[in-house]
Enzyme design. Structure first.
Site, PDB file in Angstrom:
ATOM      1  N   LYS A 104      43.021  44.354  42.118  1.00 21.01           N
ATOM      2  CA  LYS A 104      44.464  44.451  42.380  1.00 21.01           C
ATOM      3  C   LYS A 104      44.708  45.589  43.346  1.00 21.01           C
ATOM      4  O   LYS A 104      43.871  46.493  43.468  1.00 21.01           O
ATOM      5  CB  LYS A 104      45.204  44.757  41.072  1.00 21.01           C
ATOM      6  CG  LYS A 104      46.660  44.380  41.097  1.00 21.01           C
ATOM      7  CD  LYS A 104      46.817  42.890  40.849  1.00 21.01           C
ATOM      8  CE  LYS A 104      48.256  42.458  40.734  1.00 21.01           C
ATOM      9  NZ  LYS A 104      48.330  41.133  40.089  1.00 21.01           N
TER      10      LYS A 104
HETATM   11  N1  GLU Z   1      49.280  38.065  41.945  1.00 22.55           N
HETATM   12  C1  GLU Z   1      48.941  36.873  41.248  1.00 22.55           C
HETATM   13  C2  GLU Z   1      48.486  37.187  39.844  1.00 22.55           C
HETATM   14  O1  GLU Z   1      48.772  38.220  39.310  1.00 22.55           O
HETATM   15  C3  GLU Z   1      47.973  36.012  42.021  1.00 22.55           C
HETATM   16  C4  GLU Z   1      46.652  36.618  42.306  1.00 22.55           C
HETATM   17  C5  GLU Z   1      45.811  35.796  43.280  1.00 22.55           C
HETATM   18  O2  GLU Z   1      46.239  34.731  43.661  1.00 22.55           O
HETATM   19  O3  GLU Z   1      44.762  36.295  43.639  1.00 22.55           O
HETATM   20  O4  GLU Z   1      47.874  36.383  39.200  1.00 22.55           O
END
Ligand code: GLU
Length: 416
Positions: A104
């Site tokens: 993240k």
């Molecule tokens: N931000 C989204 C989540 O928390 C998608 C993450 C992604 O597609 O890599 O799942």
């Protein structure tokens, strides 16, 4: 009191470790992130002043594949939060059995205060600062809170310019014209719907008769609101950062989406029948299904007892704390956990990544079929384990996710 999201993560690991008898050494390791990077991002503002922002990228675990996870722009972003969100991505990818790890990132910034060109410079400089930590076989960012396809396009371009060739597989959630996937933008909302429908079936509930309350009206909250509205459900209340609106007969979601897509706040929408409510009051409205689709730590020990619904469908990551989880479980409320319920986004991100690498693009029909298959396989397993052991759906989901990670760690062993 500010709740540390990473403390929540550690408590969740303790709960599942106890339930499944996890090797304490593995539990200890899972409470750490593999690596985290803090970067300084100096930006020349349009008025000539220099502003300095802080950004983060964290890999929690890459034991099952390259890191995967969103990038958020928000004034609340800090390292503790990004570490928590990266860990939740590890569990989410593992639960869906995607060959990806958890990562993240974020920048501590209020993007609404930046012009488009400032936002572009911020995104490009951040990409450049984290360039060695991302890549199609290292870590693949995606949209999250306050980031979108345009921001992914700038990341893809900055990365590609640095490498001297186009590398679309470095991010997902891109515009379709440059290697994005059809269906990605709606995928998180779609996934929520698939899981909600499956749960209604298990509980013998008529989906169309459900009364819904949604916290958050961005990509996730807006999409699930629209899908459920089209299905005939009454959406009693929705909210954005300006506050919430409520109407006991059900809001007109199409009109509200038009309004917010034009850049307006919900609180300024004019309809005499609609009542303005505070964000915290929205959570305790009596309804069938409550969808927290904003930020983490929304349902806590302070308000869990006042929640009056049958199902909590977690659109956001980490909206319910472990103490609140226990209270909701005792009250007989079914919490469809984030790592399952909102997994549709990363699932179609995975499809986008595969399509980019193979340079072969799928139809929407294929995307939706495969999304449904993966989501329902995970749902059935989670539901079965929860029933068999009489435990919360979250704990069941964690047992599956953490077991796969633990097994991968055991098989690979510790280097050197
Ligand atoms: N931000 C989204 C989540 O928390 C998608 C993450 C992604 O597609 O890599 O799942």
């Amino acid at each position: 009191m500010v709740i540390s999201a990473f403390d929540v993560v550690k408590k969740q690991i303790d709960i599942v470790a106890k339930e499944m008898g996890l090797d304490p050494n593995i539990a200890k390791y899972l409470k750490r992130v593999e690596r985290s990077l803090i970067v300084t991002i100096p930006i020349r503002m349009d008025n000539g002043d220099l502003e300095i922002f802080e950004g983060y990228r964290v890999h929690h675990s890459t034991v099952r594949g390259p890191g995967k996870g969103g990038l958020r722009f928000s004034p609340e972003v800090n390292l503790d939060e990004v570490k928590a969100l990266a860990t939740w991505m590890t569990w989410k990818c593992s639960l869906l059995n995607l060959p990806l790890g958890g990562a993240k990132g974020g920048i501590c910034v209020d993007p609404r205060k930046l012009t488009r060109s400032e936002l572009e410079r911020l995104t490009r400089r951040f990409t450049s600062e984290i360039i060695n930590m991302i890549g199609p076989d290292i870590d693949i960012p995606a949209p999250d809170v306050n980031t979108n396809a345009q921001i992914m396009a700038w990341i893809m371009d900055t990365y590609s310019m640095n490498k001297g060739r186009s590398i679309p597989g470095v991010v997902t959630g891109k515009p379709i014209e440059i290697g994005g996937s059809i269906g990605r933008e709606q995928a998180t909302g779609m996934g929520l719907y698939i899981i909600f429908e499956a749960m209604c079936e298990k509980l013998g509930l008529d989906l169309k008769a459900q009364k819904i309350v949604i916290q958050g009206f961005g990509n996730v909250g807006g999409t699930i609101a629209q899908i459920l509205f089209e299905q005939g459900c009454k959406i009693l209340a929705v909210s954005d950062i300006s506050g919430g609106i409520y109407y006991s007969e059900g809001l007109d979601i199409d009109k509200l989406l038009d309004w917010t897509h034009e850049g307006n706040y919900l609180k300024d929408y004019k309809d005499d029948r609609y009542k303005l409510i505070k964000n915290e009051d929205l959570l305790t409205i009596e309804c069938d299904c409550l969808v927290p689709a904003a930020l983490e730590n929304q349902i806590t020990i302070n308000n869990a007892r006042a929640i009056k619904c049958k199902i909590v469908l977690e659109g956001a990551n980490g909206p319910v704390t472990p103490e609140a989880d226990r209270i909701l479980f005792e009250k007989g409320i079914h919490v469809l956990p984030d790592i399952l319920a909102n997994g549709g986004g990363v699932c179609v991100s995975y499809f986008e990544y595969v399509q980019d690498i193979r340079a072969y693009f799928w139809s929407l029909d294929r995307i939706n079929k495969e999304l449904k298959r993966i989501m329902l396989e995970a749902f059935e397993e989670v539901y079965r384990i929860a029933k068999e052991r009489n435990i919360a759906l979250r704990t069941a989901a964690y047992i599956i996710a953490v077991s796969r990670i633990a097994r991968a760690i055991e098989l690979r062993g510790f280097f050197p």
